[in-house]
Design a protein around this motif. Structure first.
Motif, PDB file in Angstrom:
ATOM      1  N   PHE A  24      85.745 -39.893 125.252  1.00 49.15           N
ATOM      2  CA  PHE A  24      85.349 -38.508 125.526  1.00 49.15           C
ATOM      3  C   PHE A  24      83.839 -38.319 125.397  1.00 49.15           C
ATOM      4  N   LEU A  25      83.282 -38.847 124.333  1.00 44.78           N
ATOM      5  CA  LEU A  25      81.821 -38.714 124.157  1.00 44.78           C
ATOM      6  C   LEU A  25      81.073 -39.408 125.290  1.00 44.78           C
ATOM      7  N   LEU A  26      81.539 -40.577 125.693  1.00 48.98           N
ATOM      8  CA  LEU A  26      80.897 -41.309 126.790  1.00 48.98           C
ATOM      9  C   LEU A  26      80.986 -40.508 128.089  1.00 48.98           C
ATOM     10  N   LEU A  27      82.188 -39.926 128.348  1.00 51.50           N
ATOM     11  CA  LEU A  27      82.342 -39.117 129.563  1.00 51.50           C
ATOM     12  C   LEU A  27      81.476 -37.864 129.515  1.00 51.50           C
ATOM     13  N   LEU A  28      81.333 -37.276 128.304  1.00 51.05           N
ATOM     14  CA  LEU A  28      80.480 -36.081 128.178  1.00 51.05           C
ATOM     15  C   LEU A  28      79.027 -36.410 128.485  1.00 51.05           C
ATOM     16  N   SER A  34      74.972 -36.623 134.978  1.00 49.15           N
ATOM     17  CA  SER A  34      75.284 -36.407 136.399  1.00 49.15           C
ATOM     18  C   SER A  34      74.795 -35.039 136.879  1.00 49.15           C
ATOM     19  N   PHE A  35      75.054 -33.992 136.068  1.00 51.31           N
ATOM     20  CA  PHE A  35      74.589 -32.665 136.459  1.00 51.31           C
ATOM     21  C   PHE A  35      73.057 -32.619 136.524  1.00 51.31           C
ATOM     22  N   PHE A  36      72.405 -33.232 135.578  1.00 49.06           N
ATOM     23  CA  PHE A  36      70.940 -33.223 135.553  1.00 49.06           C
ATOM     24  C   PHE A  36      70.365 -33.935 136.786  1.00 49.06           C
ATOM     25  N   SER A  40      68.595 -31.442 139.399  1.00 45.98           N
ATOM     26  CA  SER A  40      67.142 -31.509 139.179  1.00 45.98           C
ATOM     27  C   SER A  40      66.454 -32.437 140.173  1.00 45.98           C
ATOM     28  N   ILE A  41      67.069 -33.508 140.518  1.00 45.78           N
ATOM     29  CA  ILE A  41      66.404 -34.509 141.361  1.00 45.78           C
ATOM     30  C   ILE A  41      66.845 -34.378 142.812  1.00 45.78           C
ATOM     31  N   VAL A  42      68.171 -34.300 143.018  1.00 48.17           N
ATOM     32  CA  VAL A  42      68.667 -34.253 144.407  1.00 48.17           C
ATOM     33  C   VAL A  42      68.342 -32.908 145.049  1.00 48.17           C
ATOM     34  N   PHE A  43      68.705 -31.807 144.317  1.00 51.15           N
ATOM     35  CA  PHE A  43      68.479 -30.486 144.904  1.00 51.15           C
ATOM     36  C   PHE A  43      67.100 -29.916 144.534  1.00 51.15           C
ATOM     37  N   GLY A  44      66.419 -30.511 143.600  1.00 48.91           N
ATOM     38  CA  GLY A  44      65.057 -30.114 143.232  1.00 48.91           C
ATOM     39  C   GLY A  44      64.973 -28.795 142.502  1.00 48.91           C
ATOM     40  N   THR A  45      66.023 -28.344 141.929  1.00 48.72           N
ATOM     41  CA  THR A  45      65.981 -27.094 141.159  1.00 48.72           C
ATOM     42  C   THR A  45      65.478 -27.401 139.762  1.00 48.72           C
ATOM     43  N   THR A  46      64.729 -26.449 139.213  1.00 50.35           N
ATOM     44  CA  THR A  46      64.182 -26.654 137.866  1.00 50.35           C
ATOM     45  C   THR A  46      64.854 -25.780 136.835  1.00 50.35           C
ATOM     46  N   ALA A  53      78.372 -24.607 134.910  1.00 44.23           N
ATOM     47  CA  ALA A  53      79.336 -25.536 135.511  1.00 44.23           C
ATOM     48  C   ALA A  53      79.565 -26.757 134.600  1.00 44.23           C
ATOM     49  N   MET A  54      78.435 -27.222 133.995  1.00 42.66           N
ATOM     50  CA  MET A  54      78.582 -28.360 133.090  1.00 42.66           C
ATOM     51  C   MET A  54      79.405 -27.989 131.862  1.00 42.66           C
TER      52      MET A  54
END
Length: 488
Positions: A24-28, A34-36, A40-46, A53-54
């Motif tokens: 569970f901790l590893l998946l968290l 993944s969300f970051f 942050s990188i793919v969609f470029g939102t800051t 959602a996370m």
């Protein structure tokens, strides 16, 4: 042992729980990364618009963790209980099997250590009590007895919780579970022993709720039965019946050994008595025959000594009488020696040996005796020839002493795979039943001796006679067991 196994299972499930928490901790961590990366990188939102959602994803993982933990924890308790029950059941069966093996081994040890059947059947009842104990019922609840046939009835020879009145009662073995077990040659049970037509006569079985009867048999021969009961209702299964059958087999072996030992002891005593009787008879014959004759010879010799000087002719006549007495004594002694050890039987066989006996009787008594088929004696082996010779000699002796016959015939022949010997006379005859009832008579004892000798070679002896109609003695010997081709 089951507690140690349950503890090990519990530790393994605890490790599984910690493993799930780690996953569970590893998946968290993977979820947050993944969300970051995506926002942050793919969609470029800051901004941190992705945090709600996370959070929902994290809560979903947490809920899955809680459900998995609860299911595993519940499964752990159920598996521990089931495993403990299975292990306890297996351990119980192993202990029961071990106790049975030890009991049967103890029974076998008793058989090796003693020829007393009573001790073995007592041990048999102890082993049967194991079936009661395995069901959680105290051994003291066992009611039982070993019954053996005494003629037509079954009598108790070993018992458990029988009253003094019960000891005096017997079973016919024709009705109820005893009759069924003896007829079917298989164990039979009942849940109503107090209503059983034969068991209900025993006070010990009145309080029993279950009873079983195990026949004591060897092949088609029934020796008796073991009857056990319990004042608590029980259900015997196949394993219990296997135990009962094993106990019955051991008891039957012990009974056969005891009977064989008794027969050997009886035969030993009979041989000792026969030897003693033969010695006494020889002593009587020597005293009444040669001893008296030799004493007479000594007296005549003394008389002859006194005659030599004053009447030589009379002395010569006395010497002739002494010579005749000496010859007669020599014949009597040779006859006794022949009876003790017939060398002609060993060197020439049955026919010539019987001819020798006939010649001796003809010489001493002048009887008309003849042998027919003497060469058939060679059909028998040496041991059987010796026994047949003794029987024929005994029959001829009885005919010579008691029959007052003018003609006696001895005949040998083969009929199928049987050797037959017949000794027949035309004498006065007798009442066979009356003589057989009087075992103190010399003739009756002679017939008993002949029958016992016939039994040694698996033969059968038939005596036929009636007052005024002569006597015939017929001996039949199986050649497949005692023929000349069979080693004695």
């Amino acid at each position: 042992m089951s507690k140690n196994l349950a503890a090990k299972i519990k530790r393994e499930f605890q490790r599984l729980n910690w493993f799930i928490i780690a996953i569970f901790l590893l998946l968290l961590i993977v979820l947050v990364a993944s969300f970051f990366v995506v926002y942050s990188i793919v969609f470029g939102t800051t901004s941190f618009d992705w945090l709600p959602a996370m959070a929902i994803g994290g809560l979903t993982l947490l809920l899955g963790l809680v459900l998995a933990y609860a299911v595993i924890d519940r499964s752990s308790d159920r598996i521990q209980r089931t495993t403990s029950q299975l292990v306890d059941a297996e351990l119980h069966d192993l202990r029961a099997a071990n106790n049975r093996a030890k009991s049967l081994q103890s029974m076998a040890s008793v058989m090796r250590a003693t020829l007393s059947f009573e001790r073995v059947v007592e041990e048999a009842l102890d082993v049967c009590s194991l079936a009661i104990e395995e069901m959680g019922i105290p051994r003291q609840s066992l009611v039982g007895a070993v019954f053996l046939f005494n003629g037509e009835d079954l009598i108790p020879v070993a018992t458990r919780r029988f009253t003094a009145v019960d000891y005096e009662k017997q079973l016919q073995g024709k009705r109820g579970i005893v009759g069924a077990a003896l007829t079917q040659a298989e164990p039979v049970t009942t849940d109503h022993p107090r209503q059983d037509p034969e068991l209900r006569q025993f006070i010990a079985f009145h309080q029993c709720l279950t009873a079983a009867c195990i026949p004591l048999r060897a092949g088609f021969q029934i020796f008796g039965a073991i009857v056990i009961g319990s004042d608590t209702a029980v259900k015997f299964d196949n394993e219990h019946f296997e135990l009962f059958n094993g106990v019955a087999d051991q008891a039957v072996i012990a009974l056969q050994n005891a009977q064989l030992y008794q027969r050997l002891e009886a035969e030993k005593q009979r041989i000792i008595e026969a030897d003693e009787e033969a010695r006494k008879e020889l002593a009587r014959d020597l005293h009444d025959g040669p001893t008296q004759t030799i004493a007479a010879i000594a007296m005549r010799i003394n008389f002859i000594r006194s005659l030599l000087s004053r009447d030589p002719e009379q002395a010569l006549g006395e010497l002739e009488k002494v010579e005749e007495l000496a010859k007669q004594t020599s014949k009597e002694i040779r006859g006794m020696l022949f009876t003790l050890r017939p060398l002609v039987l060993e060197t020439q066989g049955l026919g010539p040996a019987v001819e020798t006996v006939i010649a001796r009787i003809k010489e001493t008594d002048g009887l008309n005796i003849r042998l027919i088929g003497g060469d058939h004696g060679d059909l028998l082996n040496e041991q059987a020839q010796s026994v047949v010779f003794s029987i024929v000699e005994e029959a001829l002796g009885n005919a010579r002493k008691y029959s007052r016959a003018s003609k006696i015939q001895v005949r040998f022949w083969q009929e199928d795979n049987l050797f037959v010997a017949l000794v027949q006379d035309n004498g006065v005859g007798f009442d066979v039943q009356a003589v057989n009832q009087d075992y103190s008579s010399r003739g009756s004892l002679g017939m008993v001796n002949m029958r016992e000798r016939a039994d040694r070679i698996d033969g059968s002896l038939r005596l036929e006679s009636a007052p005024g109609h002569g006597t015939s003695v017929t001996l039949v010997v199986p050649l497949d067991k005692h023929g000349s081709h069979v080693t004695a």
